[in-house]
Design an enzyme around this catalytic site. Sequence first.
Site, PDB file in Angstrom:
ATOM      1  N   HIS A 168     -13.671  16.636 -23.519  1.00  0.00           N
ATOM      2  CA  HIS A 168     -12.944  15.697 -22.924  1.00  0.00           C
ATOM      3  C   HIS A 168     -14.113  14.719 -22.169  1.00  0.00           C
ATOM      4  CE1 HIS A 168      -8.717  16.029 -22.844  1.00  0.00           C
ATOM      5  NE2 HIS A 168      -8.459  17.160 -22.278  1.00  0.00           N
ATOM      6  N   GLU A 179      -5.367  15.703 -11.574  1.00  0.00           N
ATOM      7  CA  GLU A 179      -4.522  15.260 -12.810  1.00  0.00           C
ATOM      8  C   GLU A 179      -3.226  15.929 -12.540  1.00  0.00           C
ATOM      9  OE1 GLU A 179      -5.581  16.254 -16.779  1.00  0.00           O
ATOM     10  OE2 GLU A 179      -4.382  14.775 -17.325  1.00  0.00           O
ATOM     11  N   HIS A 186     -12.373  22.461 -25.436  1.00  0.00           N
ATOM     12  CA  HIS A 186     -11.573  21.374 -25.139  1.00  0.00           C
ATOM     13  C   HIS A 186     -11.894  20.520 -23.953  1.00  0.00           C
ATOM     14  CE1 HIS A 186      -7.171  19.682 -24.920  1.00  0.00           C
ATOM     15  NE2 HIS A 186      -7.715  19.485 -23.800  1.00  0.00           N
ATOM     16  N   GLU A 187     -12.088  21.393 -22.532  1.00  0.00           N
ATOM     17  CA  GLU A 187     -12.428  20.662 -21.551  1.00  0.00           C
ATOM     18  C   GLU A 187     -13.672  19.946 -21.765  1.00  0.00           C
ATOM     19  OE1 GLU A 187     -10.000  20.562 -19.922  1.00  0.00           O
ATOM     20  OE2 GLU A 187      -9.014  22.281 -20.666  1.00  0.00           O
ATOM     21  N   GLY A 230      -4.163  25.720 -17.785  1.00  0.00           N
ATOM     22  CA  GLY A 230      -5.329  26.509 -18.488  1.00  0.00           C
ATOM     23  C   GLY A 230      -6.680  26.184 -17.946  1.00  0.00           C
ATOM     24  N   ALA A 231      -6.949  24.672 -17.884  1.00  0.00           N
ATOM     25  CA  ALA A 231      -8.224  24.177 -17.264  1.00  0.00           C
ATOM     26  C   ALA A 231      -8.273  22.806 -17.191  1.00  0.00           C
ATOM     27  CB  ALA A 231      -9.325  24.603 -18.101  1.00  0.00           C
ATOM     28  N   MET A 232      -9.178  22.367 -16.293  1.00  0.00           N
ATOM     29  CA  MET A 232      -9.060  21.105 -16.077  1.00  0.00           C
ATOM     30  C   MET A 232     -10.571  20.292 -16.115  1.00  0.00           C
ATOM     31  SD  MET A 232      -7.381  18.300 -15.407  1.00  0.00           S
ATOM     32  CE  MET A 232      -8.398  16.536 -15.249  1.00  0.00           C
ATOM     33  N   GLU A 233     -10.484  19.081 -16.867  1.00  0.00           N
ATOM     34  CA  GLU A 233     -12.020  18.611 -17.237  1.00  0.00           C
ATOM     35  C   GLU A 233     -12.675  17.534 -16.229  1.00  0.00           C
ATOM     36  OE1 GLU A 233      -8.735  17.476 -18.773  1.00  0.00           O
ATOM     37  OE2 GLU A 233      -8.572  15.542 -18.927  1.00  0.00           O
ATOM     38  N   ASN A 234     -12.452  17.787 -14.921  1.00  0.00           N
ATOM     39  CA  ASN A 234     -12.911  17.147 -13.878  1.00  0.00           C
ATOM     40  C   ASN A 234     -14.536  16.686 -14.359  1.00  0.00           C
ATOM     41  OD1 ASN A 234     -10.778  17.586 -12.409  1.00  0.00           O
ATOM     42  ND2 ASN A 234     -11.655  19.656 -12.065  1.00  0.00           N
TER      43      ASN A 234
HETATM   44  N1  PHE Z   1      -6.016  17.806 -18.799  1.00  0.00           N
HETATM   45  C1  PHE Z   1      -5.776  19.415 -18.717  1.00  0.00           C
HETATM   46  C2  PHE Z   1      -6.299  19.631 -20.140  1.00  0.00           C
HETATM   47  O1  PHE Z   1      -5.631  19.280 -20.982  1.00  0.00           O
HETATM   48  C3  PHE Z   1      -4.638  19.770 -18.557  1.00  0.00           C
HETATM   49  C4  PHE Z   1      -4.241  19.769 -17.175  1.00  0.00           C
HETATM   50  C5  PHE Z   1      -3.094  18.721 -17.029  1.00  0.00           C
HETATM   51  C6  PHE Z   1      -4.555  20.753 -16.165  1.00  0.00           C
HETATM   52  C7  PHE Z   1      -2.601  18.631 -15.506  1.00  0.00           C
HETATM   53  C8  PHE Z   1      -4.189  20.482 -14.987  1.00  0.00           C
HETATM   54  C9  PHE Z   1      -2.984  19.595 -14.382  1.00  0.00           C
HETATM   55  O2  PHE Z   1      -7.328  20.036 -20.404  1.00  0.00           O
HETATM   56 ZN    ZN Z   2      -6.883  18.186 -22.311  1.00  0.00          ZN
END
Ligand code: PHE
Ligand code: ZN
Length: 849
Positions: A294, A122, A290-291, A254-258
């Site tokens: 998502h 992302e 949060h993640e 912070g983190a990523m919701e893959n």
């Molecule tokens: N989508 C992630 C979140 O809000 C944030 C994010 C954006 C992480 C771009 C990495 C790169 O949880």
């Molecule tokens: Zn988010």
Amino acid sequence: MKEATPQTIYLKDYTPFGWQVDSVHLTFKLAPEATRVTSRIRFTPDPAAPAQDFFLHGEELTLIRAAVDGVAVTPEVTPEGLRCAVPNGPFLWEAEVEIAPASNTALEGLYMSNGMYCTQCEAEGFRKITYYPDRPDVMSVFTVRIEGAEPVKLSNGNPGASGDGFAEWHDPWPKPAYLFALVAGDLVNHPDSFTTMSGRQVELNIWVRPGDEGKCAWGMESLKKSMTWDEEVYGREYDLDIFNIVAVDDFNMGAMENKGLNVFNSSAVLASPETSTDANFERIEAIIAHEYFHNWTGNRITCRDWFQLCLKEGLTVFRDSQFTSDMRSAEVKRISDVIDLRARQFPEDQGPLSHPVRPESFQEINNFYTATVYEKGAEVIGMLKRLVGDEAYAKALDLYFARHDGQACTIEDWLRVFEDTTGRDLSQFKRWYSQSGTPHLKVAESYADGSYTLTFTQHTPPTPGQSDKAPQVLPIAVGLLNPNGDEVVPTTVLEMTEAEQSFTFEGLAAKPVPSILRGFSAPVVLDRSSSPEERAFLLAHDTDAFNRWEANRDLAREGLVAMITEGAAPDEAWLDGLQKVIADEALDPAFRALMMGGPSQSELAQVLHGRGITPDPEAIWTASETLRDAKARRWAGLLPRLADEAAVTAPFSPDAEQAGKRALGGAVLSLQTRIDGGAAAEAQFKAADNMTLQLTALSCLVSAGRDEAALGVFERQWSGDRLVMDKWFALQIAATTPDKAVERAEALTRHPAFDMKNPNRFRATLGGLAMHHAGFHRRDGAGYRLLADWLIRLDAVNPQTTARMCTVFQTWKRYDPDRQALIRAELERIAARPGLSRDVTEMVTRMLS
Ligand code: PHE
Ligand code: ZN
């Protein structure tokens, strides 16, 4: 390297991609300097889309070979992607590319962190992995094969075959490329399991570097709580056989919701009582939630394009704050959220970087992961819920999930489910998505013959690109109190839609005292100059915890403004009234700790600027210190009793109850330090068996100037722990005096453990300096210079983190002409760098214009 090609993308130009992607097969042959990625992608023309060239995004890729339906082709390759002649019907695209994860310091695409492979896609990172239509409205089913010697190899979805040197994964849920993830390395897991409401068995894992196994329990507990909460409150169930979380030390955000494979900055998942503060525990619980949330708001229903980012982020932030309110204290959470909104979103919305919750154009989408999109985006959803009511909100959400599952949506889709369930016309409400800036709300009152009228006026100052503002829909929660302190009208939501509007309450025996904007029911600036008596009355009697806190904050702010601008003495009558609240053992200690704090120095600068007074950071610092000294003296008799009350004897738990006590204890210790010169802090530092107590004590010792020994002790104790050392870097800048902040930050950049490539460490050090208001804004500009030097260095390494850090300059026009000239010079020096990234170019240009 992304070059500065200032190309602007517009929402109005949206056109769908010309093909559907039926399936994606990827094979990774991992090698640090030369990873090979082979893709096999089935495309079918989309008859609904306009005719267009076949174009795939791709950046920093070496194309080895490409084929269409098995026949080699030679596409036209540019720095942004490739164009190729393709058949009129469905076809199979195959390509092999080479990439170099080990030299990827931007931390976007496939990169390496401590020898471990990981990805961040992302918003537009997938195009650095292979050629692809890298846009969120192209969703497909991915099958992945990873080849390499790494013992652990993970990707999205459910595990398939695996064996010597390979692992396969299949994700049955169509997803956009930004949710793709791959992780490979020498990792260990903290396993658990969860049974969903329909009986699906889900394997849960938190994957970490060997040595960090002991820091996973809290994250796992938070994950299970999140899964249960989303089932109970939103009826949302998890949809794969496995859910993996991986902790990574080098991460921009912070983190990523893959999908099925969340990747976390290790600071947002690893926790233990010895190494993490209560604030860390709470933040981890919220980010895990949060993640996880998502998965439905973001993954199952995603965004049509990046202009719709708030569709997933505003909603998911709103959901995670509901979750935190349920897990902890709703009142304390609301107050903390508003403190955060005012500290981060208000300055953004009132400065050169102001943009709507749904922006209409951008150059670099990474620059729009902002407090406006996230936090104001969440406020907008809170307002919508307040306007339609809880029941209608629940119905609208059910419809949203039913109608849009599997789709890439827009804000129009989102608002339509509310219109369809409630019959409301939300066209005026929609301005919250398109109009930037913070509305200011003024209030007038009148009382005669038992009838009480409140007249509100709203006005939004102009923002970049938007000079004329239309009235917004404002839900204004109001309660009325009798002069004896009883509530005569409980919280009522007034719906304001006009520029000026009156609301009348009948049958009141006496002129009431109004409690306006309860719970901070709309993200506005309330311009109301009520008397100190009325504020003191609300501080004593308001039934709304938020407004009780707010009344006190108003008093604190006005007192500080008088101290700064007129040299007034601290308001002793207010301090005595406040002391009664703080001493009240019937109140939540966390709430009382919040009442002990005042507006930040940066917020005071904003307030002064808003009143046409040029803020002087040194004067603000001095007034804030004087007020704290006054609190310490005035409350000296109470402090020992509070310290006793705050002491925790039970075994450590990061729950709200213990954390609240420690927060109160911390506030008490910092006042106590002003009386005893640090004796109590020293004792606490020596005895501390958890990081909250240890760090609070260390911070007190630094602010008392008694830090040399303690900083050394702390460093020796924790030199092996990256996350704790980040705290050590940040704290000694944050807690020092303005004259020392720049030198300390500068010295720390020469410390052997300083590593500019690690975003956490960079932020702790240079971000730490920027957070020290008076230290950063030192009159001679040394703070600005040091920061700009490092931003220039970092841009060549990691443009995304550099651009985010540039925003600390966004408030520059608040200050005096000398400081403005110094900052302008630094911004211009950055802007003039040859080869400056697109990310930083856009930010600096917007701030200078
Ligand atoms: N989508 C992630 C979140 O809000 C944030 C994010 C954006 C992480 C771009 C990495 C790169 O949880
Ligand atoms: Zn988010």
